[in-house]
Design a protein around this motif. Structure first.
Motif, short mmCIF file in Angstrom:
data_model
loop_
_atom_site.label_atom_id
_atom_site.label_comp_id
_atom_site.label_asym_id
_atom_site.label_seq_id
_atom_site.Cartn_x
_atom_site.Cartn_y
_atom_site.Cartn_z
N HIS A 47 0.82 -1.22 0.00
CA HIS A 47 0.00 0.00 0.00
C HIS A 47 0.85 1.27 0.00
O HIS A 47 0.36 2.36 0.32
N GLY A 48 2.10 1.11 -0.33
CA GLY A 48 2.96 2.28 -0.51
C GLY A 48 3.53 2.88 0.76
O GLY A 48 4.06 4.00 0.73
N VAL A 49 3.42 2.17 1.88
CA VAL A 49 4.01 2.68 3.12
C VAL A 49 5.52 2.47 3.07
O VAL A 49 6.00 1.35 2.79
N ARG A 50 6.25 3.51 3.33
CA ARG A 50 7.71 3.48 3.20
C ARG A 50 8.37 3.71 4.56
O ARG A 50 7.74 4.24 5.49
N ALA A 56 -0.86 4.37 12.37
CA ALA A 56 -1.59 4.37 13.63
C ALA A 56 -2.19 3.00 13.91
O ALA A 56 -2.43 2.20 12.99
N LEU A 57 -2.46 2.74 15.19
CA LEU A 57 -2.98 1.43 15.62
C LEU A 57 -3.93 1.61 16.80
O LEU A 57 -3.56 2.16 17.84
N SER A 58 -5.17 1.14 16.62
CA SER A 58 -6.16 1.12 17.71
C SER A 58 -6.58 -0.32 17.93
O SER A 58 -7.31 -0.90 17.11
N CYS A 59 -6.14 -0.91 19.04
CA CYS A 59 -6.46 -2.31 19.30
C CYS A 59 -6.27 -2.60 20.79
O CYS A 59 -5.27 -2.17 21.37
N PRO A 60 -7.20 -3.32 21.41
CA PRO A 60 -7.02 -3.70 22.81
C PRO A 60 -5.97 -4.81 22.92
O PRO A 60 -5.32 -5.16 21.93
N ASN A 61 -5.82 -5.37 24.11
CA ASN A 61 -4.83 -6.43 24.33
C ASN A 61 -5.27 -7.74 23.68
O ASN A 61 -5.86 -8.61 24.31
N LEU A 62 -4.98 -7.84 22.41
CA LEU A 62 -5.26 -9.02 21.60
C LEU A 62 -3.99 -9.37 20.84
O LEU A 62 -3.13 -8.50 20.63
N PRO A 63 -3.86 -10.60 20.37
CA PRO A 63 -2.68 -10.94 19.56
C PRO A 63 -2.48 -10.00 18.38
O PRO A 63 -1.35 -9.72 17.98
N HIS A 64 -3.59 -9.48 17.83
CA HIS A 64 -3.51 -8.55 16.70
C HIS A 64 -2.60 -7.37 17.01
O HIS A 64 -1.88 -6.89 16.13
N ALA A 102 -1.37 5.49 7.26
CA ALA A 102 -2.17 4.27 7.32
C ALA A 102 -2.64 4.07 8.75
O ALA A 102 -2.04 4.59 9.70
N TYR A 103 -3.72 3.28 8.89
CA TYR A 103 -4.35 3.13 10.21
C TYR A 103 -4.97 1.75 10.32
O TYR A 103 -5.80 1.35 9.49
N ALA A 121 -13.28 8.78 11.93
CA ALA A 121 -12.09 9.64 12.04
C ALA A 121 -11.30 9.64 10.74
O ALA A 121 -10.80 10.68 10.29
N PHE A 122 -11.19 8.47 10.13
CA PHE A 122 -10.45 8.33 8.87
C PHE A 122 -11.04 9.22 7.79
O PHE A 122 -10.31 9.87 7.02
N GLU A 123 -12.36 9.27 7.74
CA GLU A 123 -13.04 10.10 6.74
C GLU A 123 -12.80 11.59 6.97
O GLU A 123 -12.89 12.39 6.04
N GLU A 124 -12.48 11.94 8.20
CA GLU A 124 -12.27 13.36 8.54
C GLU A 124 -10.84 13.81 8.31
O GLU A 124 -10.51 14.99 8.52
N THR A 125 -9.96 12.90 7.91
CA THR A 125 -8.56 13.26 7.68
C THR A 125 -8.24 13.22 6.19
O THR A 125 -8.85 12.46 5.43
N GLU A 126 -7.28 14.03 5.79
CA GLU A 126 -6.96 14.14 4.37
C GLU A 126 -5.77 13.27 3.97
O GLU A 126 -5.74 12.71 2.87
N ASP A 127 -4.78 13.16 4.84
CA ASP A 127 -3.52 12.55 4.44
C ASP A 127 -3.39 11.07 4.78
O ASP A 127 -2.47 10.41 4.32
N CYS A 128 -4.30 10.54 5.61
CA CYS A 128 -4.27 9.12 5.95
C CYS A 128 -4.90 8.35 4.79
O CYS A 128 -6.10 8.48 4.54
N ARG A 129 -4.08 7.56 4.07
CA ARG A 129 -4.52 6.98 2.80
C ARG A 129 -5.20 5.62 2.96
O ARG A 129 -6.03 5.24 2.13
N SER A 130 -4.82 4.85 3.97
CA SER A 130 -5.27 3.47 4.06
C SER A 130 -5.84 3.17 5.44
O SER A 130 -5.21 3.49 6.45
N LEU A 131 -7.02 2.54 5.46
CA LEU A 131 -7.62 2.10 6.71
C LEU A 131 -7.81 0.59 6.64
O LEU A 131 -8.43 0.07 5.69
N PHE A 132 -7.29 -0.12 7.63
CA PHE A 132 -7.42 -1.57 7.70
C PHE A 132 -8.22 -1.93 8.95
O PHE A 132 -7.76 -1.69 10.07
N ILE A 133 -9.42 -2.48 8.75
CA ILE A 133 -10.24 -2.90 9.88
C ILE A 133 -9.97 -4.38 10.15
O ILE A 133 -10.10 -5.23 9.26
#
Length: 506
Positions: A47-50, A56-64, A102-103, A121-133
């Motif tokens: 996805h072009g991340v260099r 960014a990362l939002s995740c509770p205490n999970l293996p993920h 990316a997020y 939140a992702f929709e409200e930002t301009e420069d964050c290109r990729s969202l992975f749920i």
């Protein structure tokens, strides 16, 4: 290899079959953790991340969390962990401020819809290109179809590995830039602090939130560095924690004081004490002072002495710790850890002369001190001078060099182990049409340590606005640990001659 992810590379190569993570009925070996992290790195590259980009990362205490965390690092990018309780408005501010491209966000639950908040939140930002749920069900994660091989990107020691957001007295969140060497050396300090040993690895109960520096460094990165096992518990529940400590033979527990209070209460008069005491090797505490009675009772029931430490997000976080194997000095935050210096300073940065009654602000220098606040040269200049970081915490030092906190950073409130800065809440409340003036303070609370209280002076014509109205309004706009549960209306607030609110009189 200087990348923080080399901790995982090394352990996976040496001990591929060891269990890295336990979550419920699932077990993840170090080989599996490494392979999954490689898949995340390949996903980001696709996805072009260099190298140098922020993810960014939002995740509770999970293996993920651990899989994604090390995958971001392997790609040479910077991890921006976010508190899972943040609201969309707050998330968007962090994405913008960190320049995240990316997020990753865990889908969450009905009660905590992390994915929905992330998408908004992702929709409200301009420069964050990729969202992975990341799905909550058994569906494949976003990286499932990626190759499991990836050559970890080598980086300079001084490149930023992690940006941890910490509020300041201005109320505007600041991102502490922590270098790869900051985070790596702080994790490896476990050898000196806790006698961590890769040949006899610990089993860690992972209940401190991994998006916070304490859990991230002491539990996650410490476990990976020494080939230990993390037993993950997404949310602290004392009975569940005790059960896991027994069934998984936990040898290392870290928590904030309220967790220790909860464990002792849940243990009650049961027969689990001796079994827990037979397993537990290390117990560490931080976040706020631990009462002497908790020290005493925990030693009697669990068989180990709680080691108290001190640190901040800006110091990766560990700066000082009690001495392993020695009786604690109750109330002390211990000695500076190896490779770190501490001293007491005055407001003008001059040294406070030694003496048992001398009080000064703690300043810290060493391998753990951040690079600075991301994009905030002014704030960085105020906090750092000649390699020294000023903490904002007032303390004394005894003749043996042990430090004792006497007051916290200005007006900071610690609620359930989370740092809450009143100014941020005050600035939000001042946007409410009924609020003319407000002061936010911490008040004692049996289980949370402190509760958040807002003392409000209403604007004329708004006498019909109630305490419930204010609480509900802030609850919609602030993370659950931040909004005030108590509201008091007054006609005036006490002030100094220069117009500053005297919070100590409230």
């Amino acid at each position: 290899m200087r990348n923080l992810a080399a901790l995982l590379d090394s352990t996976a190569a040496k001990h591929p079959g060891r269990t890295a993570i336990v979550f419920g009925d699932s077990r993840l070996s170090y080989a599996q953790l490494d392979a999954a992290s490689n898949q995340v790195a390949n996903l980001l590259a696709a996805h072009g991340v260099r190298p140098g980009d922020k993810v960014a990362l939002s995740c509770p205490n999970l293996p993920h969390f651990t899989i994604i965390y090390f995958g971001i690092l392997k790609a040479g990018a910077t991890v921006v962990p976010l508190n899972v309780l943040l609201k969309p408005r707050e998330i968007a501010c962090h994405l913008d401020d960190s320049d995240a491209v990316a997020y990753f966000a865990f889908e969450g639950t009905t009660d905590l819809p992390i994915g929905e908040s992330a998408a908004q939140a992702f929709e409200e930002t301009e420069d964050c290109r990729s969202l992975f749920i990341v799905p909550a069900a058994a569906a494949p994660p976003p990286w499932a179809d990626q190759p499991a091989d990836f050559d970890t990107v080598d980086v300079d020691d001084d490149e930023t590995a992690v940006i941890l957001y910490t509020s300041g007295t201005t109320g505007r969140p600041k991102g502490a830039e922590l270098r790869h060497r900051n985070m790596r050396d702080n994790a490896l300090a476990g050898e000196d602090l806790f006698a961590a040993d890769a040949e006899n690895p610990d089993t860690y109960l992972c209940v401190l939130p991994l998006f916070h520096s304490f859990g991230q460094t002491v539990i996650q990165n410490g476990a990976v560095a020494f080939g230990g096992t993390m037993v993950m518990l997404p949310r602290f529940d004392a009975r569940a924690a005790l059960t896991l400590m027994l069934t998984e033979t936990v040898t290392f527990f870290a928590g904030v004081p309220t967790m220790y209070w909860g464990l002792l209460g849940a243990l009650g008069d049961g027969a689990d004490g001796p079994a827990l005491a037979a397993n537990l090797r290390v117990a560490v505490a931080g976040g706020s002072a631990l009462p002497g009675e908790v020290h005493k009772e925990f030693k009697a029931r669990f068989g180990v002495t709680i080691l108290e430490g001190y640190g901040l997000s800006e110091t990766s976080p560990v700066a000082s710790f009690a001495v392993y194997g020695r009786e604690p000095r109750v109330g002390s935050i211990g000695l500076p850890i190896p490779g770190v210096e501490m001293k007491l300073i005055n407001d003008d940065w001059s040294d406070v002369p030694d003496g048992p009654e001398a009080i000064g602000e703690i300043a810290i220098k060493g391998h753990n001190v951040m690079k600075g606040y991301y994009g905030r040269p002014e704030a960085t200049g105020e906090a750092l001078r000649n390699g020294w970081f000023r903490s904002g915490d007032l303390a004394t030092k005894d003749a043996d060099g042990f430090y004792y906190i006497v007051d916290r950073a200005k007006d900071m409130i610690i609620r359930g182990g989370f740092n809450v800065y009143p100014r941020e809440i005050e600035e939000l409340l001042l946007t409410h049409p009924a609020v003319s003036l407000v002061a936010v303070v911490g008040v004692p609370h049996d289980s949370h340590g402190e509760e958040i209280k807002a003392v409000v002076v209403r604007n004329p014509g708004h006498d019909d606005v109630t305490e419930h109205d204010i609480v509900s309004w802030t609850k919609e706009r602030l993370a659950a640990y931040k909004y005030p549960r108590i509201v008091e209306f007054r006609d005036t607030l006490p002030m100094t001659a220069t117009g500053k609110i005297l919070k100590r009189e409230i």
